[in-house]
Design an enzyme around this catalytic site. Structure first.
Site, PDB file in Angstrom:
ATOM      1  N   ASP A  96      23.741  34.365  82.769  1.00  0.00           N
ATOM      2  CA  ASP A  96      22.783  34.687  81.703  1.00  0.00           C
ATOM      3  C   ASP A  96      21.318  34.620  82.114  1.00  0.00           C
ATOM      4  O   ASP A  96      20.479  35.333  81.580  1.00  0.00           O
ATOM      5  CB  ASP A  96      23.001  33.745  80.500  1.00  0.00           C
ATOM      6  CG  ASP A  96      23.004  32.273  80.900  1.00  0.00           C
ATOM      7  OD1 ASP A  96      22.783  31.972  82.087  1.00  0.00           O
ATOM      8  OD2 ASP A  96      23.244  31.417  80.025  1.00  0.00           O
ATOM      9  N   HIS A  97      20.989  33.782  83.105  1.00  0.00           N
ATOM     10  CA  HIS A  97      19.568  33.544  83.391  1.00  0.00           C
ATOM     11  C   HIS A  97      18.929  34.578  84.315  1.00  0.00           C
ATOM     12  O   HIS A  97      17.714  34.649  84.397  1.00  0.00           O
ATOM     13  CB  HIS A  97      19.392  32.164  84.023  1.00  0.00           C
ATOM     14  CG  HIS A  97      19.397  31.040  83.034  1.00  0.00           C
ATOM     15  ND1 HIS A  97      20.465  30.760  82.231  1.00  0.00           N
ATOM     16  CD2 HIS A  97      18.452  30.125  82.720  1.00  0.00           C
ATOM     17  CE1 HIS A  97      20.176  29.710  81.473  1.00  0.00           C
ATOM     18  NE2 HIS A  97      18.962  29.312  81.752  1.00  0.00           N
ATOM     19  N   ASP A 161      22.540  22.551  81.977  1.00  0.00           N
ATOM     20  CA  ASP A 161      21.433  23.191  81.289  1.00  0.00           C
ATOM     21  C   ASP A 161      21.024  22.251  80.166  1.00  0.00           C
ATOM     22  O   ASP A 161      21.891  21.699  79.475  1.00  0.00           O
ATOM     23  CB  ASP A 161      21.861  24.541  80.708  1.00  0.00           C
ATOM     24  CG  ASP A 161      20.664  25.321  80.198  1.00  0.00           C
ATOM     25  OD1 ASP A 161      20.193  26.216  80.910  1.00  0.00           O
ATOM     26  OD2 ASP A 161      20.183  24.997  79.089  1.00  0.00           O
ATOM     27  N   ARG A 449      11.249  26.573  73.897  1.00  0.00           N
ATOM     28  CA  ARG A 449      10.188  26.018  74.747  1.00  0.00           C
ATOM     29  C   ARG A 449       9.029  26.978  74.829  1.00  0.00           C
ATOM     30  O   ARG A 449       9.217  28.185  74.798  1.00  0.00           O
ATOM     31  CB  ARG A 449      10.698  25.805  76.167  1.00  0.00           C
ATOM     32  CG  ARG A 449      11.613  24.664  76.212  1.00  0.00           C
ATOM     33  CD  ARG A 449      11.917  24.205  77.614  1.00  0.00           C
ATOM     34  NE  ARG A 449      12.784  23.081  77.416  1.00  0.00           N
ATOM     35  CZ  ARG A 449      13.885  22.830  78.110  1.00  0.00           C
ATOM     36  NH1 ARG A 449      14.190  23.592  79.132  1.00  0.00           N
ATOM     37  NH2 ARG A 449      14.617  21.792  77.811  1.00  0.00           N
ATOM     38  N   SER A 644      13.712  21.230  81.522  1.00  0.00           N
ATOM     39  CA  SER A 644      14.970  21.740  82.057  1.00  0.00           C
ATOM     40  C   SER A 644      15.808  20.691  82.789  1.00  0.00           C
ATOM     41  O   SER A 644      15.331  19.644  83.185  1.00  0.00           O
ATOM     42  CB  SER A 644      14.627  22.871  83.015  1.00  0.00           C
ATOM     43  OG  SER A 644      15.647  23.064  83.937  1.00  0.00           O
ATOM     44  N   ARG A 646      17.198  21.596  85.634  1.00  0.00           N
ATOM     45  CA  ARG A 646      17.292  22.115  87.009  1.00  0.00           C
ATOM     46  C   ARG A 646      17.090  21.017  88.049  1.00  0.00           C
ATOM     47  O   ARG A 646      16.044  20.390  88.119  1.00  0.00           O
ATOM     48  CB  ARG A 646      16.312  23.285  87.207  1.00  0.00           C
ATOM     49  CG  ARG A 646      14.863  22.935  87.051  1.00  0.00           C
ATOM     50  CD  ARG A 646      13.991  24.190  86.984  1.00  0.00           C
ATOM     51  NE  ARG A 646      14.115  24.835  85.683  1.00  0.00           N
ATOM     52  CZ  ARG A 646      13.115  25.427  85.027  1.00  0.00           C
ATOM     53  NH1 ARG A 646      11.910  25.494  85.548  1.00  0.00           N
ATOM     54  NH2 ARG A 646      13.313  25.968  83.849  1.00  0.00           N
TER      55      ARG A 646
HETATM   56  C1  MIC Z   1      15.473  26.341  80.386  1.00  0.00           C
HETATM   57  O1  MIC Z   1      15.625  26.634  79.207  1.00  0.00           O
HETATM   58  O2  MIC Z   1      14.451  25.781  80.828  1.00  0.00           O
HETATM   59  C2  MIC Z   1      16.587  26.637  81.355  1.00  0.00           C
HETATM   60  C3  MIC Z   1      16.138  27.715  82.245  1.00  0.00           C
HETATM   61  O3  MIC Z   1      17.724  27.088  80.646  1.00  0.00           O
HETATM   62  C4  MIC Z   1      16.917  25.358  82.118  1.00  0.00           C
HETATM   63  C5  MIC Z   1      17.900  25.518  83.186  1.00  0.00           C
HETATM   64  C6  MIC Z   1      17.382  26.099  84.456  1.00  0.00           C
HETATM   65  O4  MIC Z   1      16.245  25.837  84.854  1.00  0.00           O
HETATM   66  O5  MIC Z   1      18.138  26.808  85.118  1.00  0.00           O
HETATM   67  C7  MIC Z   1      17.367  24.208  81.224  1.00  0.00           C
HETATM   68  O6  MIC Z   1      17.033  24.182  80.067  1.00  0.00           O
HETATM   69  O7  MIC Z   1      18.001  23.266  81.720  1.00  0.00           O
HETATM   70 FE1  SF4 Z   2      18.360  30.602  78.346  1.00  0.00          FE
HETATM   71 FE2  SF4 Z   2      17.337  28.126  78.487  1.00  0.00          FE
HETATM   72 FE3  SF4 Z   2      16.113  30.059  77.103  1.00  0.00          FE
HETATM   73 FE4  SF4 Z   2      18.359  29.091  76.226  1.00  0.00          FE
HETATM   74  S1  SF4 Z   2      16.442  27.972  76.463  1.00  0.00           S
HETATM   75  S2  SF4 Z   2      17.814  31.252  76.287  1.00  0.00           S
HETATM   76  S3  SF4 Z   2      19.492  28.695  78.100  1.00  0.00           S
HETATM   77  S4  SF4 Z   2      16.438  29.986  79.312  1.00  0.00           S
END
Ligand code: MIC
Ligand code: SF4
Length: 757
Positions: A96-97, A161, A449, A644, A646
């Site tokens: 998805d990302h 995630d 976010r 995140s 990550r």
């Molecule tokens: C996000 O919403 O910041 C992400 C991208 O989904 C991250 C995961 C990632 O950095 O791959 C998260 O929320 O953990």
């Molecule tokens: Fe994707 Fe993270 Fe955004 Fe949700 S918050 S849509 S998992 S990047």
């Protein structure tokens, strides 16, 4: 096609009553819903299992694991090193990302399949080999797919995630973790968690008009702040909680990540039962209905919440106003009635350029149906949509259903662009067309976010967060000072018109439907499948174990950066264009801390290389120290590593020779990620000691030969003028975590235990 594991769920429910009774007897008191779920998932229920909240680490046995493509690469690269033939619990990967939003779903998906082929092939082969279910690109966003297929009341799940917590909307204890934690569970080992504190949110009344579930969490974020939920599980209860749809509950839990909460959860009830049945899981609903009392807090908790929760918040939904949060932080909460004034007083660009709805937070049928009711009004009332408008469905199931039922056409009728079922603009995967990528401008999203640069890479973009209904209304108006509850808009005929409050239904009256959900089940026996990684690849790199601790105190290290202010994982390891290197540690390390602000010059990615005196990028400077065999140290302020899950934000410093991260406070997942990767993460005992750190410092950490739980260590700063300062730092390492540090990483320890190293 049923992809959920009925057997596993049956077992959880069969054991539940007895296990709950046992814990209740042991504690001699009533239990809250998350306590019931946590304690029935203990790895090892011994007579001295500690139940003290906020103090002890406890081992758990989660039921399942979910991983998204940007984190799964590192998680599975680590799993491959653990030497196991197959995952021990049901696990899934979701693509998805990595899909960039540019022109619209079909084109963007086709391009992503081509550009990311190597990564998708890797993920699908590894998944096939190790028994992991694989959701192809275009299938949807991890949290929406999990809610639709896998989440179940009373279950426990971890996911790589931070928004894994979304599944709390379906009564699950679902927790966001780094990939190394997922490796523990997939390798059949216990998973440890700091026993969480409990925050209770009592919801009374009922939502009406423009208010929606999103406003509950926008309000809560404003009350408790971005770090206020750290180390806590947030439980929602009360008549208001029961009145919210299951997907609305999911939205609230999803954004609990923005207050740092370990997870959030709602009690099982009719809304969840309806959702399970609507998504093809009547069997699960029937089972849950039989054990409802164990999937809710005991009545004594409802009657006297103060006796059971560390903090109680009360919100009357009947009085709750729609909120808009931001910019730059999700906890800057404005009720809609105060927002226009805030825009003017703070000089936020008043013109709204883009409204974006959807994402893992807000793309339920109800969300899209309510937003579409506004789009229909705009057409009927002759309004021209002033801002650009995009829609990101959370899954193919949703997309197919709202396409069939007409909501997508409603959005398109007001100029809406339907993007792929993926993260897209939410994580900087957005080829935004703009005349000036540095211009100050405002956008509003129904995401979760809004950190600087997150959506489009432009630090001057003010990104605000609201419900899909408010975002749609604002996009129609194109003006941030518009209050849809009270203000009129001038239509094409020059008439002043008012938008009526949105309306919509919770679940599709004709049921959900989909042609191809996008799932690939793994081979029953994957032992013959080989995973090949091209050594020349720029995107995937097999891991080499980190070096173990040298057995001495760490001395003569250099200050790498003293980060000023907010330093989220987006600042430490930016997403957007960097997502393409998530499977290649050395390449992605070139983004390390490039978004963090250097305390001494207020610039990003410009720190002093102490060996030459020149100013250089952060990763370049770290590489210089590493090449010279010198360790380095990072200092930071509050809630360091917010956001995140990550683990790249911990692995990159580890890879580039950073030995310790010393901050005023940590966000939960990031602190654990540092520990897992064999790093030292400390907090100032006296926060003012942050001020003692100078740009030209050489640093020692003293006390490591006697590194013990609860015992502070000493940091010595040797300033360039020959003077020195020293101070104490605290840590939260338990005995096992100290072993990770000594072994060089948690994975090294697993390998050692498996006879691999
Ligand atoms: C996000 O919403 O910041 C992400 C991208 O989904 C991250 C995961 C990632 O950095 O791959 C998260 O929320 O953990
Ligand atoms: Fe994707 Fe993270 Fe955004 Fe949700 S918050 S849509 S998992 S990047």
């Amino acid at each position: 096609m049923a992809v959920f594991d009925l057997d596993m769920i049956q077992k959880v429910y069969a054991a539940l009553p007895e296990k709950v009774a046992k814990v209740r007897a042991k504690l001699g008191r009533a239990l809250t819903v998350s306590e019931k779920i946590l304690y029935t998932h203990l790895w090892n229920d011994t007579p001295d299992t500690p139940y003290t909240r906020g103090k002890a680490y406890v081992d758990f046995a989660p039921d399942r694991v979910a991983m998204q493509d940007a984190t799964a690469q590192m998680a599975l690269l680590q799993f491959m090193m653990a030497g196991k033939p197959k995952v021990a619990v049901p696990s899934t990967v979701h693509c998805d990302h990595l899909i960039q939003a540019k022109t619209g779903a079909d084109n963007d998906l086709a391009i992503a399949m081509d550009v990311n082929k190597e990564v998708y092939d890797f993920l699908s082969t590894v998944s096939n080999k190790y028994g992991v279910g694989f959701w192809k690109p275009g299938a949807g966003i991890i949290h929406q797919i999990v809610l639709e297929n896998y989440a179940f009341p009373g279950g426990m799940m971890i996911g790589t995630d931070s928004h894994t917590v979304n599944a709390g909307g379906l009564g699950m204890v679902a927790i966001g973790v780094g990939g190394a934690d997922a490796v523990d569970v997939m390798a059949g080992m216990p998973w440890e968690l700091l026993q969480p504190k409990l925050i209770g949110v009592e919801l009374t009344g009922e939502m009406n008009g423009w208010t929606s579930a999103k406003d509950v969490i926008l309000k809560v974020a404003g009350i408790v702040s971005a770090k206020g939920g750290t180390g806590a599980i947030v439980e929602y209860f009360g008549p208001g909680a029961d009145s919210i749809s299951c997907t609305g509950k999911g939205t609230i839990c999803n954004m609990g990540a923005e207050i740092g909460a370990t997870t959030s959860i709602f009690e099982y009830g009719e809304a969840m039962s309806r959702y399970l049945r609507a998504t093809g899981r009547a069997q699960v609903a029937d089972l849950a209905d039989q054990v409802t009392e164990h999937l809710r807090s005991d009545e004594a908790v409802h009657n006297n919440p103060e006796a059971y929760y560390d903090q109680v918040i009360r919100i009357n939904l009947s009085e709750l106003e729609p909120h808009i949060n931001g910019p730059y932080t999700p906890d800057l909460a404005w009720p809609i009635s105060a927002f226009a004034k805030a825009v003017k007083e703070n000089g936020y660009p008043q013109k709204l350029e883009v409204g974006l709805i959807g994402s893992c937070t807000n793309s339920s049928y109800e969300d899209l149906d309510r937003a579409a009711s506004l789009a229909r009004q705009a057409v009927a009332k002759n309004l021209r949509t002033k801002a650009e408008f995009t829609v990101t469905p959370g899954s193919e199931l949703i997309r197919y259903t709202v396409s069939r039922d007409g909501q997508l056409a409603d959005f398109e009728a007001i100029g809406g662009v339907v993007l792929a079922n993926a993260c897209g603009p939410c994580i900087g995967q957005w080829a935004r067309h703009t005349d000036d990528p540095k211009r100050a401008n405002s956008i509003i999203t129904s995401f979760n976010r809004n950190f600087a640069k997150r959506n489009d890479g432009n630090p001057a973009t003010r990104s605000f967060v609201a419900s899909p209904e408010i975002v749609t209304a604002m996009a129609i108006a194109g003006d941030l000072t518009f209050n849809p509850l009270t203000d009129t808009l001038i239509n094409e005929n020059g008439e002043a018109v008012l938008l009526d409050p949105p309306t919509g239904v919770e679940l599709p009256p004709k049921g959900f439907d989909v042609e191809d959900a996008g799932y690939q089940s793994p081979a029953a026996d994957g032992s013959g499948i080989t995973v090949t990684v091209n050594p020349e690849s720029k995107r995937i790199e097999l891991l080499t174990p980190f070096a173990p601790w040298e057995g001495t105190d760490l001395t003569g290290m250099k200050l790498l950066i003293k980060a000023k202010g907010k330093c989220t994982t987006d600042h430490i390891s930016m997403a957007g264009p960097w997502l393409r290197f998530r499977g290649h540690l050395d390449n992605i390390s070139n983004n390390m801390l490039t978004g963090a602000v250097n305390f001494y010059n207020e610039l990003t990615n410009t720190v002093q290389n102490q060996l030459t005196g020149e100013f250089m990028g952060v990763p370049d400077t770290a590489r210089v120290y590493k090449a010279a065999g010198i360790g380095s140290v990072v200092f930071g302020e509050e809630n360091y590593g917010e956001g995140s899950s990550r683990e790249h934000a911990a692995m990159e410093p580890r890879h580039l020779g950073v030995r310790a991260v010393i901050v005023k406070s940590f966000a939960r997942i990031h602190e654990t990620n540092l520990k897992k990767q064999g790093m030292l993460g400390f907090t100032f005992v006296n926060k003012a000691d942050y001020d003692l750190v100078r740009q030209d410092d050489t640093i020692d950490i003293v006390g490591l030969t006697d590194f013990r739980p609860g015992k502070n260590l000493t940091v010595v700063l040797h300033h360039a003028d020959g003077t020195q300062d020293s101070f104490e730092v605290a840590h939260t390492y338990n005995e096992t975590q100290i072993e990770w540090f000594k072994a060089g990483s948690a994975l090294n320890l697993i390998r050692k235990q498996g006879g691999l190293a």
